[in-house]
Design a protein around this motif. Sequence first.
Motif, PDB file in Angstrom:
ATOM      1  N   ASP A  22     -21.492  12.524 -20.598  1.00  0.00           N
ATOM      2  CA  ASP A  22     -22.961  13.091 -20.155  1.00  0.00           C
ATOM      3  C   ASP A  22     -22.676  13.943 -19.027  1.00  0.00           C
ATOM      4  OD1 ASP A  22     -24.263  11.401 -21.962  1.00  0.00           O
ATOM      5  OD2 ASP A  22     -23.940   9.581 -20.642  1.00  0.00           O
ATOM      6  N   LEU A  23     -21.544  14.184 -18.466  1.00  0.00           N
ATOM      7  CA  LEU A  23     -21.433  15.135 -17.095  1.00  0.00           C
ATOM      8  C   LEU A  23     -21.614  16.408 -17.461  1.00  0.00           C
ATOM      9  CD1 LEU A  23     -17.944  13.560 -15.612  1.00  0.00           C
ATOM     10  CD2 LEU A  23     -20.627  13.005 -15.119  1.00  0.00           C
ATOM     11  N   THR A  24     -22.189  17.194 -16.599  1.00  0.00           N
ATOM     12  CA  THR A  24     -22.639  18.699 -16.875  1.00  0.00           C
ATOM     13  C   THR A  24     -21.316  19.524 -15.992  1.00  0.00           C
ATOM     14  OG1 THR A  24     -23.618  18.714 -14.609  1.00  0.00           O
ATOM     15  CG2 THR A  24     -24.834  18.181 -16.473  1.00  0.00           C
ATOM     16  N   PRO A  25     -21.380  20.593 -16.480  1.00  0.00           N
ATOM     17  CA  PRO A  25     -20.348  21.636 -15.706  1.00  0.00           C
ATOM     18  C   PRO A  25     -20.458  21.376 -14.051  1.00  0.00           C
ATOM     19  CG  PRO A  25     -21.146  22.812 -17.624  1.00  0.00           C
ATOM     20  CD  PRO A  25     -22.057  21.474 -17.365  1.00  0.00           C
ATOM     21  N   ALA A  26     -21.583  21.409 -13.866  1.00  0.00           N
ATOM     22  CA  ALA A  26     -21.949  21.277 -12.235  1.00  0.00           C
ATOM     23  C   ALA A  26     -21.080  20.057 -11.923  1.00  0.00           C
ATOM     24  CB  ALA A  26     -23.258  21.192 -11.585  1.00  0.00           C
ATOM     25  N   LEU A 186     -27.061  24.673  -4.953  1.00  0.00           N
ATOM     26  CA  LEU A 186     -27.681  24.888  -6.176  1.00  0.00           C
ATOM     27  C   LEU A 186     -28.239  23.580  -6.771  1.00  0.00           C
ATOM     28  CD1 LEU A 186     -25.588  27.712  -7.672  1.00  0.00           C
ATOM     29  CD2 LEU A 186     -27.798  27.970  -6.816  1.00  0.00           C
ATOM     30  N   ILE A 187     -27.816  22.753  -6.617  1.00  0.00           N
ATOM     31  CA  ILE A 187     -27.962  21.238  -7.223  1.00  0.00           C
ATOM     32  C   ILE A 187     -29.218  20.740  -6.481  1.00  0.00           C
ATOM     33  CG2 ILE A 187     -27.118  18.977  -7.428  1.00  0.00           C
ATOM     34  CD1 ILE A 187     -24.398  19.712  -8.063  1.00  0.00           C
ATOM     35  N   ALA A 188     -29.029  20.945  -5.387  1.00  0.00           N
ATOM     36  CA  ALA A 188     -30.397  20.385  -4.266  1.00  0.00           C
ATOM     37  C   ALA A 188     -31.757  20.959  -4.706  1.00  0.00           C
ATOM     38  CB  ALA A 188     -29.876  20.735  -2.982  1.00  0.00           C
ATOM     39  N   LYS A 189     -31.459  22.463  -5.187  1.00  0.00           N
ATOM     40  CA  LYS A 189     -32.847  23.167  -5.506  1.00  0.00           C
ATOM     41  C   LYS A 189     -32.953  23.198  -6.979  1.00  0.00           C
ATOM     42  CE  LYS A 189     -32.380  26.753  -1.799  1.00  0.00           C
ATOM     43  NZ  LYS A 189     -32.426  28.202  -1.694  1.00  0.00           N
ATOM     44  N   GLY A 190     -32.252  22.361  -7.839  1.00  0.00           N
ATOM     45  CA  GLY A 190     -32.316  22.002  -9.133  1.00  0.00           C
ATOM     46  C   GLY A 190     -32.229  23.057 -10.323  1.00  0.00           C
TER      47      GLY A 190
END
Length: 300
Positions: A22-26, A186-190
């Motif tokens: 379920d983990l993403t590249p991020a 980038l994660i914080a901004k979705g």
Amino acid sequence: MFATLLLWSGFFLSLRSGAHSDLTPADIAITRFLIPCLVLLPLVIKSFNKISAVPKRYLTGMFIGSGLPYLLIAGTGMQYAPVSDGSALIPGTLPLFVSAIAVIMFKQPLSHHRIAGLSLVVSGIFAFLYQSLSHLDQGLLQGHLLFLVGSIMWATFTICARVSNLSPMVAAGFISLISSAFLLALIAKGILPSYLASTPISQWPWQELIGHITLQGIGAGLIASFTYLKAISVLGAERTAAFGAATPAIATLLAIPVFGEEPSLLGWAALFLVCIGSLIASNIFMKQDTSLLYQPPKFK
């Protein structure tokens, strides 16, 4: 050097494992950059003046070539293609793209010896691409193309890091710091989807995360830097580069029992061509190497 090869192989196994979860590249990028960032931050701060003296184009090339952009490209490619293909098409084709940059950008001549090795690498690339095209597998072809882009990015990093004259640990710390900052923003901004960011911490797959942290952050991010430098000091640059050509073979052999990914006959042939070509192109059979990597130009 053997420890380095295992850690490099573990890097590709970790990317492939993340592609099956379920983990993403991020999320994989978090495990890769955050720990080296925290550990090497004091060294980066201490070396701030040296980093500031490096032209911005080289720092940018280092970040793109082995930082967050590279990891996202390689991680996405692993969602479509097996470990054998990724480990062959990224580190295995590295001499080809490094030599191309050296010839185009720095007018570096190529010996007949290196041309012969690079020709075998090109043959291996075509074999991989033929395999995906003959099976009409668009996903596999997409993975192969992403791996080749990743190899070009890593070649860019190799040239820029060598020309920058920064120590490997300072370069690793700088790349981890910039990558972590961009990643969290980038994660914080979705913009980048993250399973960890959208899931309560109590539900995180901690056992899997510990494995990625060990292989990515601690292994590839920290320990491999020390073992690789030690190998160069003992074996020399040429022999170390030659041993590095074994990375695809080791990663493939490890992926067989771990993921059940056994290459086809054509896949083994392509892997053989890339490994042997990379070995020959490393100039291990020549007495003197005059490539750009050992004679970096100076910048003002």
